[in-house]
Design a protein around this motif. Structure first.
Motif, PDB file in Angstrom:
ATOM      1  N   SER A   1       0.848  -1.204   0.000  1.00 49.82           N
ATOM      2  CA  SER A   1       0.000   0.000   0.000  1.00 49.82           C
ATOM      3  C   SER A   1       0.880   1.249   0.000  1.00 49.82           C
ATOM      4  O   SER A   1       1.574   1.520   0.985  1.00 49.82           O
ATOM      5  CB  SER A   1      -0.923   0.011   1.226  1.00 49.82           C
ATOM      6  OG  SER A   1      -1.595   1.240   1.339  1.00 49.82           O
TER       7      SER A   1
ATOM      8  N   GLU B   1      -1.778  10.951  -3.036  1.00 52.79           N
ATOM      9  CA  GLU B   1      -2.250   9.571  -2.924  1.00 52.79           C
ATOM     10  C   GLU B   1      -3.561   9.498  -2.149  1.00 52.79           C
ATOM     11  O   GLU B   1      -4.450   8.704  -2.474  1.00 52.79           O
ATOM     12  CB  GLU B   1      -1.186   8.704  -2.239  1.00 52.79           C
ATOM     13  CG  GLU B   1      -1.539   7.233  -2.123  1.00 52.79           C
ATOM     14  CD  GLU B   1      -1.605   6.515  -3.467  1.00 52.79           C
ATOM     15  OE1 GLU B   1      -1.992   5.330  -3.475  1.00 52.79           O
ATOM     16  OE2 GLU B   1      -1.279   7.123  -4.516  1.00 52.79           O
TER      17      GLU B   1
ATOM     18  N   VAL C   1      -6.972   7.885  -3.696  1.00 51.29           N
ATOM     19  CA  VAL C   1      -7.700   6.800  -3.037  1.00 51.29           C
ATOM     20  C   VAL C   1      -9.120   7.233  -2.688  1.00 51.29           C
ATOM     21  O   VAL C   1     -10.066   6.450  -2.768  1.00 51.29           O
ATOM     22  CB  VAL C   1      -6.941   6.343  -1.775  1.00 51.29           C
ATOM     23  CG1 VAL C   1      -7.782   5.383  -0.951  1.00 51.29           C
ATOM     24  CG2 VAL C   1      -5.629   5.670  -2.156  1.00 51.29           C
TER      25      VAL C   1
ATOM     26  N   PRO D   1     -10.650   5.533  -6.307  1.00 53.89           N
ATOM     27  CA  PRO D   1     -10.120   4.285  -5.740  1.00 53.89           C
ATOM     28  C   PRO D   1     -10.075   3.159  -6.761  1.00 53.89           C
ATOM     29  O   PRO D   1     -10.936   3.065  -7.640  1.00 53.89           O
ATOM     30  CB  PRO D   1     -11.096   3.966  -4.604  1.00 53.89           C
ATOM     31  CG  PRO D   1     -12.373   4.630  -5.015  1.00 53.89           C
ATOM     32  CD  PRO D   1     -11.965   5.878  -5.742  1.00 53.89           C
TER      33      PRO D   1
ATOM     34  N   ASP E   1      -7.257  -1.028  -3.731  1.00 55.94           N
ATOM     35  CA  ASP E   1      -7.271  -0.168  -2.548  1.00 55.94           C
ATOM     36  C   ASP E   1      -8.217  -0.689  -1.476  1.00 55.94           C
ATOM     37  O   ASP E   1      -8.155  -0.234  -0.329  1.00 55.94           O
ATOM     38  CB  ASP E   1      -7.684   1.262  -2.920  1.00 55.94           C
ATOM     39  CG  ASP E   1      -6.673   1.941  -3.823  1.00 55.94           C
ATOM     40  OD1 ASP E   1      -5.463   1.733  -3.602  1.00 55.94           O
ATOM     41  OD2 ASP E   1      -7.079   2.666  -4.746  1.00 55.94           O
ATOM     42  N   HIS E   2      -9.087  -1.604  -1.819  1.00 56.40           N
ATOM     43  CA  HIS E   2     -10.067  -2.128  -0.867  1.00 56.40           C
ATOM     44  C   HIS E   2      -9.391  -3.200  -0.002  1.00 56.40           C
ATOM     45  O   HIS E   2      -9.538  -4.394  -0.218  1.00 56.40           O
ATOM     46  CB  HIS E   2     -11.274  -2.705  -1.602  1.00 56.40           C
ATOM     47  CG  HIS E   2     -12.108  -1.675  -2.282  1.00 56.40           C
ATOM     48  ND1 HIS E   2     -13.208  -1.090  -1.698  1.00 56.40           N
ATOM     49  CD2 HIS E   2     -11.974  -1.082  -3.496  1.00 56.40           C
ATOM     50  CE1 HIS E   2     -13.735  -0.201  -2.522  1.00 56.40           C
ATOM     51  NE2 HIS E   2     -13.003  -0.178  -3.620  1.00 56.40           N
TER      52      HIS E   2
ATOM     53  N   THR F   1      -5.546   0.414   3.748  1.00 56.54           N
ATOM     54  CA  THR F   1      -6.143   1.730   3.512  1.00 56.54           C
ATOM     55  C   THR F   1      -6.787   2.261   4.781  1.00 56.54           C
ATOM     56  O   THR F   1      -6.647   3.445   5.122  1.00 56.54           O
ATOM     57  CB  THR F   1      -7.188   1.647   2.383  1.00 56.54           C
ATOM     58  OG1 THR F   1      -6.542   1.213   1.177  1.00 56.54           O
ATOM     59  CG2 THR F   1      -7.834   2.994   2.144  1.00 56.54           C
TER      60      THR F   1
ATOM     61  N   TRP G   1     -14.442   3.078   5.079  1.00 57.39           N
ATOM     62  CA  TRP G   1     -13.714   1.995   4.413  1.00 57.39           C
ATOM     63  C   TRP G   1     -13.842   0.694   5.201  1.00 57.39           C
ATOM     64  O   TRP G   1     -14.004  -0.385   4.615  1.00 57.39           O
ATOM     65  CB  TRP G   1     -12.244   2.380   4.251  1.00 57.39           C
ATOM     66  CG  TRP G   1     -11.978   3.237   3.051  1.00 57.39           C
ATOM     67  CD1 TRP G   1     -12.030   4.607   2.981  1.00 57.39           C
ATOM     68  CD2 TRP G   1     -11.615   2.794   1.748  1.00 57.39           C
ATOM     69  NE1 TRP G   1     -11.727   5.032   1.713  1.00 57.39           N
ATOM     70  CE2 TRP G   1     -11.475   3.950   0.936  1.00 57.39           C
ATOM     71  CE3 TRP G   1     -11.406   1.553   1.183  1.00 57.39           C
ATOM     72  CZ2 TRP G   1     -11.113   3.879  -0.409  1.00 57.39           C
ATOM     73  CZ3 TRP G   1     -11.054   1.475  -0.161  1.00 57.39           C
ATOM     74  CH2 TRP G   1     -10.910   2.632  -0.942  1.00 57.39           C
TER      75      TRP G   1
END
Length: 602
Positions: free
Chosen positions: A161, A200, A204, A208, A212-213, A217, A258
């Protein structure tokens, strides 16, 4: 659909190119198989468009000319086809209506965004290694939700990441010159690191990708909420932290969004029903959600807002988590914080009765007793001694203040207020000594209180909100004195009180505690580039207010003009300290305690 776009464009281009080839072949047959142009036609063609080139019509050439080499004549200059923009086999380059499509980017523009600080390049690999080491040595104990073994590996974090990698680096870069005692601890390229982090974060948040999931994150957003970046002026002489209660609240809100989209709040505890099958990833998810739920309730109390996450489902898995093979030294403290937040959850962080405050205090006492009885935890966690006198006292103080904000004026001088006075005082007293069970009374006759070197070191690397805790505890005591609830030694005040005021205000307990807070934050930070410096002048202002003879807050009796006196004192406080104090609490999202004067009349 995203992956199909380049293929569809290529197919469409090839089909229309084939139709154009057939049309040109037919026209060429009518002209005897040759294509002739005069100079005017050639120039016009060059200025507007060029013929296509394809494997099936090799004699046709584009009119794009290469520069003439020295000594060569115009008639011997050769013509070469321009290279196709589409490199896949069978693709054809055309002009006409497909020119725009030919120049259409085949890759997602987002994929061209490279914010990796080593690739850019902004940092060397060695610098990144040192920054991660600085974070896990000094910063991580203050917010211990990352996996020490996995996340301290720069190569692994960098590949998993970019956002988490940048978030950790931006914190480590804040302490680059700490051991060297430089006037500013920031890394020389700190602004470039923050610029990449901002870019970044924007990517995101707004664009996204599927990759990214993931848990990383959520963790990165939590780090940004607790250590918000600093902005540096163009001349690099002025520093301004982005920290505010509202900013931390919004950043934490993104982390919550998230986490819920990944269903971490609903399933991170499920694997602990069978402890023998728990994996390291299971432990990482559960640890992260422990801290996220605790942070949610922590900010809900301090900012007087409702919490969003329900900790009930996770509460039953704590014992299994603490006994799994992936537990780390800070997990006992993290679990204790969660249990305190769990206790506050039953009133939604807004108690309405004094019995609720008393019950919450009892719950915290139980958690504190369980925590301090774990000797192995105290021997491995440097925050273990500091923890009960900051986080646990702060929970008690903020919970009680939430109650005091909602009750009638006449009830604010009761035992709940004195509990809050005691907890705020303990937070500040602890800055000068090792943990102790002694009460406020034993410190009334002491001399000047000196900052404890161990606490100073911990505060140097603390999360942003720790400085609010220290400042708010001081503000609460000063404000209670100004409202005539307590005297300068923080003893309950009333009309019939026989406790004499101290002759020298500088030797009062209130002044010594506020002065101690100011000197602790001052010692915990360099002259420039540290959030603690933002609070030092405010604490100094409050200490000066206590020493100001013209501010006679004590002994003011309530009468028909009590409301006017209250307003006057508020204005006097603002005028004495300056607008920065009020600006601080408004900007931080904390509500100043604007209590009216209680009725002390006979």
């Amino acid at each position: 659909m995203h992956n199909e776009l380049p293929r569809q464009l290529q197919s469409l281009t090839e089909r229309i190119a084939d139709l154009e080839r057939r049309l040109v072949s037919a026209q060429g047959g009518n002209n005897g198989g040759t294509v002739t142009r005069n100079n005017h036609d050639s120039n016009t063609t060059n200025s507007h468009h060029s013929n296509f080139s394809s494997p099936s019509s090799s004699q046709l050439r584009t009119n794009l000319q290469l520069p003439t080499e020295p000594g060569s004549s115009q008639q011997h200059q050769q013509h070469y086809p321009s290279p196709p923009l589409i490199s896949s086999p069978g693709a054809a380059m055309t002009d006409g209506p497909l020119k725009t499509l030919n120049n259409f980017p085949m890759d997602d523009p987002v994929e061209t965004e490279v914010h990796d600080p080593i690739s850019r390049p902004v940092l060397t690999q060695g610098e990144a290694y040192v920054m991660l080491k600085l974070f896990f040595t000094h910063g991580h104990p203050n917010a211990p939700f990352l996996d020490v073994e996995l996340d301290s590996d720069p190569d692994r974090v960098r590949s998993s990441s970019t956002l988490l990698f940048l978030a950790i680096l931006s914190i480590g870069a804040r302490f680059w010159g700490a051991s060297s005692q430089s006037s500013c601890w920031l890394h020389p390229r700190y602004t470039e690191i923050v610029r990449l982090l901002d870019a970044e974060m924007m990517r995101v948040t707004l664009r996204p990708r599927q990759e990214d999931h993931k848990l990383e994150t959520v963790q990165a957003l939590m780090l940004c909420a607790h250590w918000m970046p600093m902005d540096v002026s163009a001349d690099k002489k002025r520093y301004q932290s982005r920290f505010s209660e509202a900013g931390a609240w919004h950043c934490l809100g993104l982390a919550i969004r998230w986490a819920t989209s990944l269903a971490l709040d609903r399933n991170c505890h499920v694997s602990f029903q069978c402890p023998e099958t728990v994996t390291r990833m299971d432990a990482r998810k559960y640890r992260t959600m422990l801290y996220l739920m605790e942070s949610d309730h922590y900010l809900a109390l301090s900012a007087r807002r409702p919490s969003h996450l329900n900790p009930e489902s996770m509460n039953g898995a704590i014992a299994s988590f603490l006994h799994c093979r992936f537990v780390q030294s800070t997990d006992m403290r993290l679990a204790s914080l969660f249990q305190v937040a769990y206790g506050a959850h039953f009133t939604n962080c807004r108690p309405t009765t004094i019995e609720s405050v008393e019950a919450f205090d009892r719950d915290v006492q139980i958690v504190e007793k369980q925590f301090t009885s774990n000797q192995s935890n105290q021997s491995t966690d440097t925050m273990s001694q500091h923890f009960p006198f900051t986080s646990l006292r702060w929970y008690r103080l903020s919970y009680t203040c939430a109650f005091l904000d909602n009750i009638d004026q006449g009830q604010r001088k009761g035992k709940a207020l004195m509990w809050a006075i005691d907890w705020a005082s303990q937070i500040l007293i602890h800055l000068s000594m090792p943990p102790s069970s002694e009460t406020i009374d034993s410190f009334i006759s002491l001399a000047r209180l000196e900052p404890d070197s161990g606490i100073v070191n911990l505060m140097s690397f603390a999360i942003d909100h720790y400085y609010v805790v220290i400042s708010y505890a001081s503000f609460f005591l000063v404000n209670s004195w100004l409202r005539n609830f307590v005297d300068l030694n923080l003893q309950s005040n009333s009309q019939h009180s026989e406790n004499p005021l101290v002759q020298e205000r500088s030797s009062s307990l209130l002044y010594r505690l506020v002065d101690l807070a100011a000197r602790t934050l001052e010692a915990s930070s360099p002259p420039e580039g540290h959030l603690a410096r933002r609070y030092v002048p405010l604490l100094r202002g409050m200490a000066d207010l206590i020493l100001t003879d013209s501010t006679q807050a004590q002994g003011i009796n309530s009468d028909s003009s009590a409301m006017t006196a209250d307003v006057d004192m508020s204005e006097q406080l603002q005028n004495t300290i300056g607008e920065d104090l009020w600006e601080l609490w408004q900007q931080a999202g904390l509500e100043p305690i604007n209590w009216q004067l209680p009725d002390f009349a006979p």
